[in-house]
Design an enzyme around this catalytic site. Structure first.
Site, short mmCIF file in Angstrom:
data_model
loop_
_atom_site.label_atom_id
_atom_site.label_comp_id
_atom_site.label_asym_id
_atom_site.label_seq_id
_atom_site.Cartn_x
_atom_site.Cartn_y
_atom_site.Cartn_z
N PRO A 2 1.29 -1.36 -0.49
CG PRO A 2 -0.62 -1.10 1.64
CD PRO A 2 0.80 -2.14 1.20
CD GLU A 3 3.88 2.06 -3.73
OE1 GLU A 3 4.32 3.21 -3.86
OE2 GLU A 3 4.31 1.21 -3.72
#
Length: 285
Positions: A2-3
């Site tokens: 997750p960015e």
DNA sequence: AGCTACTCCTGGTAGC
DNA sequence: TGCTACCAGGAGTAGC
């Protein structure tokens, strides 16, 4: 992993389901997820509070709490590599990787799922203070072409580790750095102060374009970890130009995408599109 | 200042 | 088939 685009998608998805809800109880299955607070202390701070706001800063998820209408601290989540935050029926099988579950009433719970246990769901009294060290938001007004040009010029670091440094710029991770650098035709090992103004401006525009497009596509899913709050995979992985494409042809020039290590991180480049003067490349050890 | 190495964790996979 | 060894990966910290 997750960015920024994945975290933004999650925040947009859970916000309407959390706003105004009161936290009835807390079940902690892996204490380290709390990031230092003891369970009783976490309980004391969180149970009974109501969700006043849900927002994102970099890769952090902030859930502002209030009591009797007054601010009462914040739940600060970071998903790291394998974390997920989802609102689901209490009756749903949480699975072996649920680390924290917060009861919301109406038969629902907020579950923090995290296979690798690197993620955190902390209580902090002051979220702004806890996030003060972060660099600007790439899609916010503080991130301008001029700011990036100067930021690169004033440091002598490799581009990739610099862009991954959350105190420099908040929200980029391995995937979107590789994608942005390829689109800007910049080599990840290139020294930041060797980047000409025009290329810095290109990088600024490509970082924003990659992130905006990825948010539109609800992020990237290429393993079992990331799903949108609706349970769907994101679809930006179909638009990857270099990430995970080593051995495939570059979509811009046809050369073969290579995987190398830059700053101890797996890194994908097109050796033709991302050339740099020899003197500007910081050599691998 | 900016680099490397190490830590935290587990599932997946390469190699045998 | 079944085993072991190793790796990926954000971020913090320590040491050079």
């Amino acid at each position: 992993m997750p960015e920024l685009p994945e975290v933004e998608t999650i925040v947009r998805g859970i916000r309407p389901r959390l706003l105004g809800r009161r936290i009835r109880d807390a079940e902690v299955r892996w204490a380290r997820t709390l990031g230092g607070l003891t369970r009783p202390e976490f309980d004391r701070r969180v149970v009974g509070a109501t969700v006043a706001a849900v927002w994102r800063r970099g890769k952090h998820i902030a859930i502002d709490l209030e009591r009797r209408g007054r601010p009462a601290g914040c739940l600060l989540g970071h998903l790291r590599m394998s974390g997920r935050l989802q609102v689901e029926p209490r009756a749903a099988d949480p699975g072996p990787y649920a680390r924290v579950r917060l009861g919301l009433g109406r038969g629902e719970v907020l579950t923090f799922v995290d296979v690798r246990k690197f993620g955190r769901l902390r209580f902090v009294a002051d979220a702004r203070a806890a996030l003060a060290r972060l660099g600007p938001e790439p899609l916010g007004p503080g991130f301008t072409a001029a700011w990036l040009r100067r930021g690169l010029r004033d440091r002598r670091r490799m581009l990739k580790p610099l862009l991954l440094d959350q105190t420099f710029l908040a929200g980029l991770g391995n995937i979107y750095v590789d994608e942005s650098l390829h689109r800007a035709r910049l080599h990840p090992s290139r020294r930041s102060d060797s980047v000409p103004a025009a290329a810095a401006e290109r990088l600024w525009a490509e970082i924003r374009a990659v992130l905006s497009e990825a948010i539109e596509r609800e992020g990237s899913s290429f393993d079992t970890f990331y799903r949108t709050p609706a349970g769907r995979p994101g679809s930006y992985q179909a638009s990857f130009r270099v990430y995970g494409r080593d051995g495939d042809a570059c979509r811009a020039c046809g050369a073969t995408i290579r995987k190398l290590v830059v700053g101890q991180r797996g890194t994908h480049v097109c050796p033709r599109c991302q050339r740099a003067p020899r003197s500007a490349i910081i050599p691998a050890p």
